[in-house]
Design a protein around this motif. Structure first.
Motif, PDB file in Angstrom:
ATOM      1  N   TRP A 122       7.104  -2.345  -1.455  1.00 10.92           N
ATOM      2  CA  TRP A 122       7.086  -1.992  -2.871  1.00 10.92           C
ATOM      3  C   TRP A 122       8.051  -2.882  -3.656  1.00 10.92           C
ATOM      4  N   PHE A 123       9.273  -3.045  -3.128  1.00  9.25           N
ATOM      5  CA  PHE A 123      10.284  -3.830  -3.836  1.00  9.25           C
ATOM      6  C   PHE A 123       9.914  -5.313  -3.862  1.00  9.25           C
ATOM      7  N   LYS A 124       9.184  -5.755  -2.871  1.00  6.59           N
ATOM      8  CA  LYS A 124       8.754  -7.153  -2.841  1.00  6.59           C
ATOM      9  C   LYS A 124       7.663  -7.403  -3.877  1.00  6.59           C
ATOM     10  N   GLN A 125       6.722  -6.457  -3.983  1.00  5.75           N
ATOM     11  CA  GLN A 125       5.567  -6.649  -4.864  1.00  5.75           C
ATOM     12  C   GLN A 125       5.840  -6.184  -6.306  1.00  5.75           C
ATOM     13  N   TYR A 126       6.542  -5.066  -6.429  1.00 10.51           N
ATOM     14  CA  TYR A 126       6.807  -4.508  -7.764  1.00 10.51           C
ATOM     15  C   TYR A 126       8.285  -4.112  -7.871  1.00 10.51           C
ATOM     16  N   PRO A 127       9.205  -5.076  -7.940  1.00 13.93           N
ATOM     17  CA  PRO A 127      10.641  -4.761  -7.880  1.00 13.93           C
ATOM     18  C   PRO A 127      11.148  -3.886  -9.022  1.00 13.93           C
ATOM     19  N   LYS A 128      10.761  -4.171 -10.254  1.00 16.77           N
ATOM     20  CA  LYS A 128      11.254  -3.383 -11.397  1.00 16.77           C
ATOM     21  C   LYS A 128      10.712  -1.962 -11.357  1.00 16.77           C
ATOM     22  N   PHE A 129       9.426  -1.847 -11.087  1.00 20.90           N
ATOM     23  CA  PHE A 129       8.815  -0.519 -11.016  1.00 20.90           C
ATOM     24  C   PHE A 129       9.411   0.289  -9.871  1.00 20.90           C
ATOM     25  N   SER A 130       9.605  -0.349  -8.729  1.00 19.35           N
ATOM     26  CA  SER A 130      10.124   0.355  -7.556  1.00 19.35           C
ATOM     27  C   SER A 130      11.534   0.876  -7.797  1.00 19.35           C
ATOM     28  N   LYS A 131      12.363   0.067  -8.451  1.00 15.62           N
ATOM     29  CA  LYS A 131      13.731   0.497  -8.747  1.00 15.62           C
ATOM     30  C   LYS A 131      13.724   1.692  -9.685  1.00 15.62           C
ATOM     31  N   ALA A 132      12.870   1.641 -10.714  1.00 13.99           N
ATOM     32  CA  ALA A 132      12.778   2.758 -11.665  1.00 13.99           C
ATOM     33  C   ALA A 132      12.216   3.995 -10.986  1.00 13.99           C
ATOM     34  N   LEU A 133      11.215   3.816 -10.142  1.00  9.48           N
ATOM     35  CA  LEU A 133      10.586   4.937  -9.442  1.00  9.48           C
ATOM     36  C   LEU A 133      11.582   5.633  -8.523  1.00  9.48           C
ATOM     37  N   ALA A 134      12.393   4.848  -7.823  1.00  4.26           N
ATOM     38  CA  ALA A 134      13.382   5.416  -6.899  1.00  4.26           C
ATOM     39  C   ALA A 134      14.371   6.322  -7.622  1.00  4.26           C
ATOM     40  N   ASN A 135      14.648   6.025  -8.894  1.00  3.25           N
ATOM     41  CA  ASN A 135      15.622   6.806  -9.660  1.00  3.25           C
ATOM     42  C   ASN A 135      15.109   8.169 -10.086  1.00  3.25           C
ATOM     43  N   VAL A 136      13.792   8.312 -10.223  1.00  2.00           N
ATOM     44  CA  VAL A 136      13.247   9.549 -10.799  1.00  2.00           C
ATOM     45  C   VAL A 136      12.511  10.427  -9.803  1.00  2.00           C
ATOM     46  N   LEU A 137      12.339   9.965  -8.577  1.00  7.20           N
ATOM     47  CA  LEU A 137      11.566  10.735  -7.611  1.00  7.20           C
ATOM     48  C   LEU A 137      12.161  12.112  -7.386  1.00  7.20           C
ATOM     49  N   GLY A 138      11.320  13.129  -7.503  1.00  9.09           N
ATOM     50  CA  GLY A 138      11.736  14.506  -7.260  1.00  9.09           C
ATOM     51  C   GLY A 138      11.075  15.056  -6.017  1.00  9.09           C
ATOM     52  N   PRO A 139      11.462  16.261  -5.601  1.00  6.04           N
ATOM     53  CA  PRO A 139      10.925  16.856  -4.366  1.00  6.04           C
ATOM     54  C   PRO A 139       9.412  17.024  -4.364  1.00  6.04           C
ATOM     55  N   SER A 140       8.822  17.253  -5.547  1.00  2.71           N
ATOM     56  CA  SER A 140       7.381  17.495  -5.614  1.00  2.71           C
ATOM     57  C   SER A 140       6.562  16.233  -5.855  1.00  2.71           C
ATOM     58  N   ASP A 141       7.230  15.108  -6.086  1.00  2.00           N
ATOM     59  CA  ASP A 141       6.509  13.863  -6.352  1.00  2.00           C
ATOM     60  C   ASP A 141       5.889  13.310  -5.074  1.00  2.00           C
ATOM     61  N   GLU A 142       4.793  12.570  -5.249  1.00  2.00           N
ATOM     62  CA  GLU A 142       4.054  12.052  -4.096  1.00  2.00           C
ATOM     63  C   GLU A 142       3.964  10.534  -4.138  1.00  2.00           C
ATOM     64  N   ILE A 143       4.155   9.914  -2.989  1.00  2.00           N
ATOM     65  CA  ILE A 143       3.844   8.496  -2.791  1.00  2.00           C
ATOM     66  C   ILE A 143       3.022   8.419  -1.515  1.00  2.00           C
ATOM     67  N   LEU A 144       1.759   8.108  -1.658  1.00  2.00           N
ATOM     68  CA  LEU A 144       0.865   8.094  -0.505  1.00  2.00           C
ATOM     69  C   LEU A 144       0.955   6.764   0.230  1.00  2.00           C
ATOM     70  N   PRO A 145       0.676   6.770   1.526  1.00  2.00           N
ATOM     71  CA  PRO A 145       0.635   5.509   2.275  1.00  2.00           C
ATOM     72  C   PRO A 145      -0.525   4.629   1.813  1.00  2.00           C
ATOM     73  N   ALA A 146      -0.529   3.410   2.286  1.00  2.00           N
ATOM     74  CA  ALA A 146      -1.542   2.435   1.868  1.00  2.00           C
ATOM     75  C   ALA A 146      -2.954   2.903   2.201  1.00  2.00           C
ATOM     76  N   ALA A 147      -3.885   2.553   1.328  1.00  2.00           N
ATOM     77  CA  ALA A 147      -5.301   2.799   1.605  1.00  2.00           C
ATOM     78  C   ALA A 147      -5.868   1.616   2.380  1.00  2.00           C
ATOM     79  N   THR A 148      -6.853   1.856   3.195  1.00  2.00           N
ATOM     80  CA  THR A 148      -7.515   0.775   3.925  1.00  2.00           C
ATOM     81  C   THR A 148      -8.556   0.119   3.032  1.00  2.00           C
ATOM     82  N   GLU A 149      -8.947  -1.084   3.415  1.00  2.00           N
ATOM     83  CA  GLU A 149     -10.022  -1.771   2.688  1.00  2.00           C
ATOM     84  C   GLU A 149     -11.283  -0.910   2.695  1.00  2.00           C
ATOM     85  N   ALA A 150     -11.544  -0.285   3.835  1.00  2.00           N
ATOM     86  CA  ALA A 150     -12.755   0.533   3.958  1.00  2.00           C
ATOM     87  C   ALA A 150     -12.717   1.727   3.005  1.00  2.00           C
ATOM     88  N   LYS A 151     -11.559   2.357   2.873  1.00  2.00           N
ATOM     89  CA  LYS A 151     -11.438   3.509   1.975  1.00  2.00           C
ATOM     90  C   LYS A 151     -11.616   3.081   0.523  1.00  2.00           C
TER      91      LYS A 151
END
Length: 256
Positions: A122-151
């Protein structure tokens, strides 16, 4: 001050207000005295003075006594009583605030490090967004793992919509995010929508102007569009998915 037959007289009150104004009270001693005499003070003082003097409820220890001190000084001045107003409570509050801010920054750094350790891509591809996201993440927030090409291919087939290249890049990093401050992008939650006769694919929600405002895609276009539902208007938001994350959403999360 109103006439009263309560036990506390004006001289006793003035003496206590002088102690408060000149910095001889602690948060504990002032709150304890207030709790003991609140009913008498409400009878003795007019409503405005009573509310100015009343210690507020606050997460910072020194704020209630600091705000009450201002009320005490105002009452003393109204009654022609001179006092040497102390800066002690303000100084203690500022020290407390400084310690709080330092602790918040420390926690932010820890959250960023933990997020970076768990999601280095995340930090490699979207450094500014990732830094901001890390600051606001709460217990109920979701970050899903990568999707496959097939999905991703299957979702495109269901929607009969080909995702822009940069949107596909995002889903290869994560199948979706759901942040309680007002950002939701979920591969499985995408759907088609017609607005003013135009066909769009709904990428997710972005509460830029109001709850439920949506991010939109159009066929053959990297542009991210924005539907402000209260205005019933579709507006161009940014050039592509990377700009959405690195500029629009990073700025939004930092402000929230």
């Amino acid at each position: 001050m109103k006439e009263s037959s309560v036990p506390m007289d004006k001289e006793i009150l003035i003496a206590k207000l002088l102690n408060l104004a000149e910095g001889r009270e602690t948060p504990e001693s002032w709150q304890e005295w207030w709790n003991e005499h609140e009913a008498e003070l409400e009878s003795l003082l007019n409503r405005g003075d009573f509310l100015k003097l009343k210690p507020c409820k606050h997460g910072f220890k020194w704020v209630p006594v600091f705000t009450s001190q201002k009320g005490a000084v105002a009452i003393l001045e109204k009654n022609g009583v001179k006092c040497n107003s102390s800066h002690f409570y303000q100084e203690q509050y500022l020290e407390e605030l400084d310690a709080f801010c330092k602790e918040q920054k420390r926690q932010q750094r820890e959250k960023q490090k933990e997020f970076k350790d768990r999601h280095p891509a995340w930090f490699k591809q979207y450094p500014k967004f990732s830094k901001a996201l890390a600051n606001v993440l709460g217990p109920s927030d979701e970050i899903l793992p990568a999707a496959t090409e097939a999905k991703i291919d299957k979702q495109e087939e269901l929607l009969k919509f080909i995702f822009p290249a940069k949107v596909r890049e995002f889903f290869l990093l994560s199948a979706g995010i759901n942040v309680s401050t007002g950002v939701t992008i979920m591969l499985s939650g995408m759907f088609r929508m017609t607005i003013h006769g135009e066909q769009y694919c709904v990428l997710g929600e972005f509460w830029k102007e109001a709850d439920g405002d949506q991010l939109l895609l159009r066929t053959g276009d990297e542009t991210i569009w924005y539907y402000a539902h209260e205005q019933d208007k579709v507006k161009p938001l940014c050039n592509d998915m990377t700009e959405l994350l690195e500029k629009k959403l990073a700025r939004y999360l930092n402000a929230n």
